[in-house]
Design an enzyme around this catalytic site. Structure first.
Site, mmCIF file in Angstrom:
data_model
loop_
_atom_site.group_PDB
_atom_site.id
_atom_site.type_symbol
_atom_site.label_atom_id
_atom_site.label_comp_id
_atom_site.label_asym_id
_atom_site.label_seq_id
_atom_site.Cartn_x
_atom_site.Cartn_y
_atom_site.Cartn_z
ATOM 1 N N LYS A 277 23.241 35.383 43.256
ATOM 2 C CA LYS A 277 24.667 35.177 43.576
ATOM 3 C C LYS A 277 25.271 36.421 44.244
ATOM 4 O O LYS A 277 25.944 36.322 45.275
ATOM 5 C CB LYS A 277 25.413 34.843 42.276
ATOM 6 N N THR B 191 30.385 34.300 36.749
ATOM 7 C CA THR B 191 29.794 35.337 37.606
ATOM 8 C C THR B 191 29.958 36.662 36.880
ATOM 9 O O THR B 191 31.095 37.113 36.679
ATOM 10 C CB THR B 191 30.524 35.401 38.959
ATOM 11 N N LYS C 81 35.520 41.301 43.489
ATOM 12 C CA LYS C 81 34.787 41.316 42.204
ATOM 13 C C LYS C 81 33.278 41.251 42.464
ATOM 14 O O LYS C 81 32.505 42.042 41.893
ATOM 15 C CB LYS C 81 35.222 40.117 41.343
#
Ligand code: NAD
Length: 291
Positions: free
Chosen positions: A168, A93, A243
């Site tokens: 995402k 990611t 994050k």
């Protein structure tokens, strides 16, 4: 196939082992000897470097912590070491801008690359039930798909380079904001004297329903498998939610999008991580909201 796997930590370890179990010759490289040990015990071969893993590989998969690790890996060694017909798959990611730039840099070199971040935690990585959101040219997606299917239950093409990462972070921004809203509502219900199970029975069948409520309910009881039932251990760490919210904020700023709910969730998760370290599941935000 011969598959190079770079970064076999909490997520990559289970993913690499699923490729071993599917019959591939997996050459794993990780800076951590413990991480390497887990996958070699499961049948992967330990590579001595990223170049060693990638040389002659049909596919190169990376599962690294952040954008700068991924950029260093591809620009530092993998682009140069990759066979011209290899497929490059980054499952980490990372920020949309880096993913886009690396996808475009690969194309300039005539290499096929996709960004393919995952939804699902370590349990899904181990079980091979991840969901992959994939960005890259159609032909690269077609080349990556059979490999991703051996590590996941769903593989979805989101668009060109960087669009897997875009999907995402947009998804996880919804998740962070709905978890805060759901936890807030359970705390208010408690203070009003409304029983948590009764509130769940009503709201989970009414317009307050969301994944945060019906899969990761932040109070113990209504959803027996939710992390709240084990004092918020395991699950999706609050630090990883933070994050992803930071990546969403960065992308929103670059794109000129207004994301006030994402920003609000980010500041609350920042407080939670400062207070608790961030290793507990992200539904533990309810502790912060209780005060
Ligand atoms: P992790 O820290 O357990 O694993 C990363 C591994 O990369 C480590 O073993 C580290 O030693 C290795 N590494 C770092 N730099 C390297 C380099 N230059 N060469 C070789 N190895 C290197 O992290 P993780 O939980 O497996 O997460 C990996 C990625 O997956 C992250 O981008 C994370 O955001 C994403 N993700 C994690 C989860 C989760 O629940 N853990 C869920 C979805 C997505």
């Amino acid at each position: 196939m011969q598959i190079a796997f770079i970064g076999v930590g909490n997520m990559g370890g289970g993913m690499a082992l699923n490729l071993v179990n599917a019959g591939h010759d997996v050459r794993a490289f990780d800076l951590s000897p413990e991480a390497r040990g887990r996958v070699t015990a499961g049948g992967a071969t330990a590579a001595t470097s990223a170049t060693d893993a990638a040389t002659d590989a049909d596919a190169i998969v990376t599962m690294l912590p952040a954008g700068h690790h991924v950029r260093a890996a591809y620009e530092g060694t993998l682009f140069a070491a990759a066979r011209p017909d290899a497929i490059l798959i980054d499952c980490s990611t990372i920020d949309v801008a880096t993913a886009r730039e690396l996808g475009e840099a690969a194309a300039t070199r005539g290499l096929a690359m996709v960004d393919a971040p995952v939804s699902g935690g370590t349990a899904a990585a181990d079980a091979g039930t991840l969901t992959f959101m994939v960005g890259g040219p159609q032909s690269a997606f077609a080349q990556a798909r059979p490999i991703l299917e051996q590590m996941g239950k769903a593989v979805i093409h989101a668009g060109g380079p960087g669009m897997g990462q875009a999907a995402k972070i947009c998804n996880n921004m919804i998740l962070g904001a709905t978890m805060v809203a759901t936890a807030e509502a359970f705390v208010l219900a408690e203070k009003l004297g409304l029983d948590a199970q009764t509130f769940f029975d009503i709201s989970s069948k009414a317009s307050g329903q969301s994944w945060s409520m019906t899969s990761y309910c932040p109070v113990p009881g209504p959803v027996p498998t939710s992390p709240a039932n084990r004092d918020y251990a395991g699950g999706f760490a609050a630090a990883l939610m933070l994050k992803d919210l930071k990546l969403a904020a960065e992308a929103a700023s670059t794109a000129g999008a207004s994301t006030p709910m994402g920003a609000s969730a980010q500041s609350l998760y920042q407080l939670l991580v400062n207070n608790s370290g961030g290793s507990d599941d992200f539904s533990s935000i309810i502790r912060l909201l209780r005060g």
